[in-house]
Enzyme design. Structure first.
Site, mmCIF file in Angstrom:
data_model
loop_
_atom_site.group_PDB
_atom_site.id
_atom_site.type_symbol
_atom_site.label_atom_id
_atom_site.label_comp_id
_atom_site.label_asym_id
_atom_site.label_seq_id
_atom_site.Cartn_x
_atom_site.Cartn_y
_atom_site.Cartn_z
ATOM 1 C CG ASP A 22 -3.461 36.390 -36.230
ATOM 2 O OD1 ASP A 22 -3.321 35.802 -37.289
ATOM 3 O OD2 ASP A 22 -4.424 36.241 -35.457
ATOM 4 C CB VAL B 110 -0.944 -0.001 1.223
ATOM 5 C CG1 VAL B 110 -1.619 1.352 1.385
ATOM 6 C CG2 VAL B 110 -1.979 -1.087 1.074
ATOM 7 C CD GLU C 27 -1.540 4.433 -2.764
ATOM 8 O OE1 GLU C 27 -0.633 3.631 -3.046
ATOM 9 O OE2 GLU C 27 -1.495 5.183 -1.784
ATOM 10 C CG ASP D 295 -8.534 37.416 -35.448
ATOM 11 O OD1 ASP D 295 -8.605 36.785 -36.513
ATOM 12 O OD2 ASP D 295 -7.995 38.536 -35.359
ATOM 13 C CG ASN E 30 6.656 5.345 -2.865
ATOM 14 O OD1 ASN E 30 6.713 6.070 -1.891
ATOM 15 N ND2 ASN E 30 5.580 5.230 -3.612
ATOM 16 C CG ASP F 66 -8.167 32.754 -38.380
ATOM 17 O OD1 ASP F 66 -7.819 32.648 -39.572
ATOM 18 O OD2 ASP F 66 -8.082 33.816 -37.734
HETATM 19 P P1 ATP Z 1 -3.506 39.922 -39.010
HETATM 20 O O1 ATP Z 1 -3.855 38.768 -39.893
HETATM 21 O O2 ATP Z 1 -2.120 39.919 -38.580
HETATM 22 O O3 ATP Z 1 -4.449 40.133 -37.881
HETATM 23 P P2 ATP Z 1 -4.656 42.019 -40.544
HETATM 24 O O4 ATP Z 1 -5.614 42.478 -39.530
HETATM 25 O O5 ATP Z 1 -3.962 43.072 -41.321
HETATM 26 O O6 ATP Z 1 -3.523 41.175 -39.969
HETATM 27 P P3 ATP Z 1 -6.819 41.186 -42.109
HETATM 28 O O7 ATP Z 1 -7.788 41.542 -41.054
HETATM 29 O O8 ATP Z 1 -7.034 39.957 -42.920
HETATM 30 O O9 ATP Z 1 -5.399 41.041 -41.520
HETATM 31 O O10 ATP Z 1 -6.678 42.451 -43.055
HETATM 32 C C1 ATP Z 1 -6.004 42.365 -44.280
HETATM 33 C C2 ATP Z 1 -6.006 43.696 -44.948
HETATM 34 O O11 ATP Z 1 -7.349 44.092 -45.191
HETATM 35 C C3 ATP Z 1 -5.395 44.825 -44.119
HETATM 36 O O12 ATP Z 1 -4.025 44.936 -44.349
HETATM 37 C C4 ATP Z 1 -6.125 46.032 -44.625
HETATM 38 O O13 ATP Z 1 -5.523 46.552 -45.768
HETATM 39 C C5 ATP Z 1 -7.487 45.474 -45.000
HETATM 40 N N1 ATP Z 1 -8.461 45.707 -43.938
HETATM 41 C C6 ATP Z 1 -8.353 45.385 -42.650
HETATM 42 N N2 ATP Z 1 -9.444 45.736 -41.974
HETATM 43 C C7 ATP Z 1 -10.281 46.286 -42.853
HETATM 44 C C8 ATP Z 1 -11.602 46.833 -42.778
HETATM 45 N N3 ATP Z 1 -12.261 46.877 -41.640
HETATM 46 N N4 ATP Z 1 -12.145 47.322 -43.911
HETATM 47 C C9 ATP Z 1 -11.482 47.254 -45.066
HETATM 48 N N5 ATP Z 1 -10.257 46.770 -45.205
HETATM 49 C C10 ATP Z 1 -9.650 46.261 -44.117
#
Ligand code: ATP
Length: 946
Positions: A349, A302, A307, A660, A726, A664
């Site tokens: 990212d 034991v 255990e 995010d 032990n 993804d």
């Molecule tokens: P990560 O992937 O590192 O988070 P990120 O935010 O730049 O980077 P995305 O969100 O895919 O990646 O954005 C890609 C591109 O799209 C940006 O570089 C920008 O030029 C354009 N973008 C980002 N946000 C907007 C938005 N709200 N409206 C229009 N274009 C956008």
């Protein structure tokens, strides 16, 4: 229509066949204000929580009883029962003290195990609370986010991209809404939804005006009224399938269980040998004698079978996970702790994780020239400067007004003034940057009523652009499409360009100038976004969607500064030192990405980046080659992340990957550790990830890896401790039997005298096992944790070197204890003149003290015990407690009687301490040898380089 389902919860049957008004009326809700809080409260207590659980929670006594469910404990209790029965049958015999003491110890052990188990369960349950899903609802006319289990029937559910649908709901509105229903229907493609009433009964997969619990919003937005919760939902109908998910056993737990099983067999063989040998070599006079030997054998088993190992392991893992949660890394499964400790690549990212996501437009580029926008756009906590502070802008061209105003109109962010006069951005920081810059313009402010937004073509990481359809009420109600997005993407949709008040064709020269502007801005580490527009014909409306985004008029590009988080560069250096590769995967422009990667030390200057378009051209073999050296991926879509993870894993890497957006999720699931963003991440990503980064901060990932390594290290520490201790107990009894003649452990008739009694063995187990082991499990992490290479997932937790150490230390313990007994008893190697009780007490005490010395030594494989000797106060607390209890067992007469001990003199205590310290000296010498050997190996390696 309303019915009570089998589980007693109300739901609306066949809601898809009804019109929304009827359902809302029936549920006493409201399509604008939703339920009142009072109504919701009443429904929550009436219908219960929105949960799928069907199996009742087991009561505490169940876990207490489970502590006795061990064949060895049964055996011990049977032996005790026989002892008690024989005592009852033979009148006038002495109290069976042993039996009573053993029963008490077994009870105390069970209680300890029970406390450990309930504590670790509580820790895991507390974590589950941190990761519970949430839903957006409207109650009392106010939008808020609540834990999904608090949803009630009649609540207005607000749905947006990436949300996990918390309950079944009938849609009231749907805007380009697409839902992933694979979990319910098996359909892998997202299905379109609308609010139109259906007229005929259709199967679940075709109920296009309903959303269901457990599904996810892939795109668009919507509003629905909840028609069923908990077990009354469609998911509830198949919940019996979900409810049987077995309790998770981590690979480490499996390995430890296996070790436990192996040791149990070894210990049982040794214990049986001891029992048989003693029975054969000693003269047996009565049943009592047989029972005593049997009790010793079973007690040895034991005590020596570890255990308690699995319980201590889960407790240590659970404590570690709690500590990580306090440091903003929320781990959803205990097994991820192990994986974290082995992570060899982090794919991260950029925006918001490596950078602060505090976006400020610094530069604009249009056909008429460049403008530097000054003034800080952001104060720390996302606040922007006070309205009274100067807001300046360079010479304003008409394009600049269009550019910033267009960018603002094509977004969903808003500026809200707080009570103290400061302004905060609500929504996406990139979009907020346009609003802030627009306010800095020395141009006539636009009235809020002027532009009315009537439709949106949403932004996705795949498209990298978005558009809004607006009506200009001050300009003949002209309808405009305004788009903003990544410059390289947007330019492909443009055929004209704005120059001053004119619109001219986008010639190759003008296009080349726009591209040069973008390159210049992104080369300065700025995030670039362009804006374009076009008036719409009367025949065109939002229903046409992306098809509208052609023939646009290019206005210009903004350069947004998004500074790196200050803690990231040191974290990257630390990760590199720990042998972990960092890979940046971003949707941003390759130049912006490489500049930031260089600044942060992810790559060396000039290393370059691969884009999504490059990746599309690579087949799997070429990609496998590319991932070996390339560390920046830019302008990628979420689908590329999956390919990169797969390629890295194929090379044996353990990959941690952040994400995010809803797209993804597959990559996060595929990675060894999917890391979802806690702030910007969607519910779907949070569900797909194994870890949630509460602060979205890259540095927290490195911290979590350090913590994961530390926990594994601590697990090795307590395994080293428990196993060697032990081993010491088993070897003491075993060697006593084998070498009884040599060390004088024989009685006048030649029979074997046992060096320890059953009760003493159980006592040692009780006072020296659990407490020091748990204290070791929360030992402060060693300094060199992040200078070692990542642990390979195939590495065993106990390697050959550690087994060697366990055996050697166990042997030293046993020899120290037996030599002490020999020292005190007449005869043997060293002749003494003390009684058997005194000799046994001393041997027993040496074993306890040696285990406490061992507790100090087991904290490191190769570093001296003197390094950070006092760093762990819990360990010292455990040692002090065990020492006090041992003094009590030696000097307190009731315990003397119970454990067959007698008081020791001061010099005898000195002898015990000196003998026990052999473990310490031996360990120190062994470690010194190891350090010298390691030093030689490192010098050897260095020599080879020169
Ligand atoms: P990560 O992937 O590192 O988070 P990120 O935010 O730049 O980077 P995305 O969100 O895919 O990646 O954005 C890609 C591109 O799209 C940006 O570089 C920008 O030029 C354009 N973008 C980002 N946000 C907007 C938005 N709200 N409206 C229009 N274009 C956008």
């Amino acid at each position: 229509m309303s019915k009570i389902d089998g589980s007693g919860k109300r739901c609306i049957a066949a809601a898809y066949l009804e019109d929304v008004e009827t359902i809302v009326r029936e549920l006493d809700s409201d399509t604008r204000a939703g339920l009142s809080s009072a109504q919701a409260q009443l429904r929550l207590s009436r219908d219960g929580a929105n949960e799928l659980r069907t199996q009742p929670v087991k009561p505490a006594w169940h876990y207490l009883l489970a502590q006795f469910r061990d064949p060895l404990v049964y055996l011990l209790l049977v032996a005790v029962a026989i002892t008690l029965v024989t005592w009852l049958l033979v009148e006038g015999r002495e109290w069976p003290v042993d039996a009573v003491v053993i029963t008490l110890i077994v009870l105390a052990n069970a209680l300890l195990g029970f406390i450990q188990e309930t504590r670790s369960q509580r820790a895991v349950a507390a974590l589950a609370k941190l990761t519970q899903t949430t839903s957006s609802i409207i109650r009392d006319g106010v939008l808020s986010r609540i834990p999904s289990h608090q949803l009630v029937i009649g609540d207005l559910l607000v749905l947006s991209e990436g949300d996990s649908v918390g309950a079944d709901a009938r849609l009231i509105q749907a805007n380009a809404l697409r839902v992933l229903e694979a979990s319910l229907t098996g359909e892998s493609e997202a299905v379109s939804k609308n609010a139109v009433r259906l007229r005929i009964e259709v199967p679940l997969a075709e109920r296009s005006n309903m959303v269901f619990k457990g599904t996810a919003i892939a795109q668009g937005s919507g509003l629905g009224v909840i028609t069923a919760i908990g077990m009354a939902t469609e998911l509830g109908a198949i919940a019996h399938l979900l409810d049987v998910t077995p309790e998770e056993v981590t690979p480490l737990q499996k390995e430890v269980r296996e070790i436990g099983r192996m040791l149990a067999i070894a210990v049982l063989v040794i214990a049986s040998f001891v029992v048989v040998a003693v029975l054969m070599l000693t003269q047996i006079h009565s049943v009592d004698d047989v029972l005593r030997v049997l009790l010793l054998g079973v007690s040895l088993a034991v005590a020596a079978v570890p255990e308690g190992l699995p319980a201590v392991l889960s407790l240590v893992l659970a404590f570690g996970v709690q500590r990580m949660a306090r440091n903003k890394a929320i781990i959803k499964q205990l097994s991820s702790v192990e994986t974290l400790g082995s992570a060899s690549v982090i794919c991260t990212d950029k925006t918001g994780t490596l950078t602060r996501s505090e976006m400020t437009i610094q530069q604009t580029r249009t056909a008429s020239g460049n403008v530097a926008v000054s003034g800080v756009g952001y104060a720390p906590q996302g606040q922007i400067h006070h309205q009274d502070q100067p807001m300046t802008c360079g010479p304003v061209h008409s394009e600049n007004v269009l550019l910033l105003r267009g960018g603002s109109l094509a977004g969903n962010a808003a500026l809200a003034q707080q009570e103290d006069g400061t302004w905060v951005i609500q929504g996406d920081p990139t979009e907020g940057a346009f609003l802030v810059a627009e306010r800095k313009l020395d141009a006539p402010p636009r009235s809020i009523e002027r532009f009315e937004r009537v439709a949106e073509i949403p932004f996705t990481s795949d498209r990298k652009m978005m558009s809004a359809l607006v009506i200009d009420h001050e300009h003949n109600d002209e309808r405009l499409l305004i788009s903003k997005g990544a410059p390289d993407v947007l330019l492909q949709h443009c055929t004209q360009v704005q120059v001053g008040m004119d619109v001219v064709p986008l010639t190759d020269d003008l296009r080349a100038k726009a591209v040069a502007d973008v390159n210049e801005l992104s080369g300065a580490a700025l995030r670039t976004l362009s804006v374009a527009y076009r008036p719409l014909a009367t025949s065109e409306d939002g229903a046409a969607g992306e098809a509208l985004e052609t023939g646009l008029i290019f206005i210009g590009t903004v350069g947004i500064i998004d500074p790196p988080r200050k803690e990231v560069a040191p974290a990257i250096t630390e990760a590199h030192r720990a042998g972990i590769r960092i890979i940046m995967i971003t949707g941003d422009h390759p130049r912006t990405a490489t500049r930031i990667a260089e600044d942060l030390g992810i790559i060396q200057a000039g290393a370059g980046a691969l884009t999504g378009a490059d990746l599309d051209k690579l087949d799997d073999a070429a990609l496998a080659e590319a991932v070996k050296s390339n560390s920046v991926y830019a302008r990628v879509a979420p689908s590329h992340k999956l390919r990169i993870v797969d390629a890295l894993q194929a090379q044996g890497h353990v990959v941690a990957m952040t994400g995010d957006g809803v797209n993804d999720a597959p990559a996060l699931k595929s990675a060894n550790i999917g890391i979802a963003m806690g702030i910007t991440g969607t519910e779907v990503t949070k569900q797909a990830g194994k870890m949630i980064l509460a602060d979205d901060n890259f540095a927290t990932i490195v911290l979590a890896i350090r913590e994961g390594r530390g926990i594994l290290d601590n697990i090795r520490k307590f395994l080293r401790y428990l196993l060697s201790s032990n081993m010491g107990e088993v070897l003491t009894v075993f060697l006593a039997v084998v070498g009884a003649g040599v060390i004088g452990l024989v009685d006048e008739k030649g029979g074997i005298i046992l060096p320890l009694l059953a009760t003493q063995i159980l006592w040692i187990n009780l006072i020296t096992d659990a407490a020091p082991a748990i204290a070791m499990g929360i030992d402060p992490h060693s300094e060199d944790l992040m200078t070692r290479s990542p642990r390979r997932p195939t590495d065993r937790i106990i390697d050959a070197r550690m087994w060697g150490g366990v055996l050697q230390v166990g042997l030293v313990m046993a020899l120290a204890s037996l030599l002490t007994v020999d020292w005190m008893l007449p005869g043997g190697l060293i002749a003494g003149n003390e009684s058997l009780v005194e000799a046994r007490t001393a041997g027993f005490t040496v074993l306890v003290l040696a285990q406490l010395f061992n507790a100090l030594c087991a904290r490191s494989e190769s570093a001296s015990a003197l390094v950070g000797l006092f760093a762990n106060r819990w360990l010292w607390g455990a040692i002090a407690l065990a020492t006090a209890l041992q003094i009590a067992v030696v000097h307190w007469s009731p315990l003397n009687k119970a454990f067959d001990t007698s008081a020791l003199t001061l010099s005898q205590w000195g002898l015990c301490l000196a003998m026990a310290s052999a473990v310490f000296w031996f360990s120190e010498l062994r470690k010194l040898g190891m350090r010298l050997h390691q030093g030689k190996a490192i010098r050897h390696q260095k020599l080879r380089f020169f």
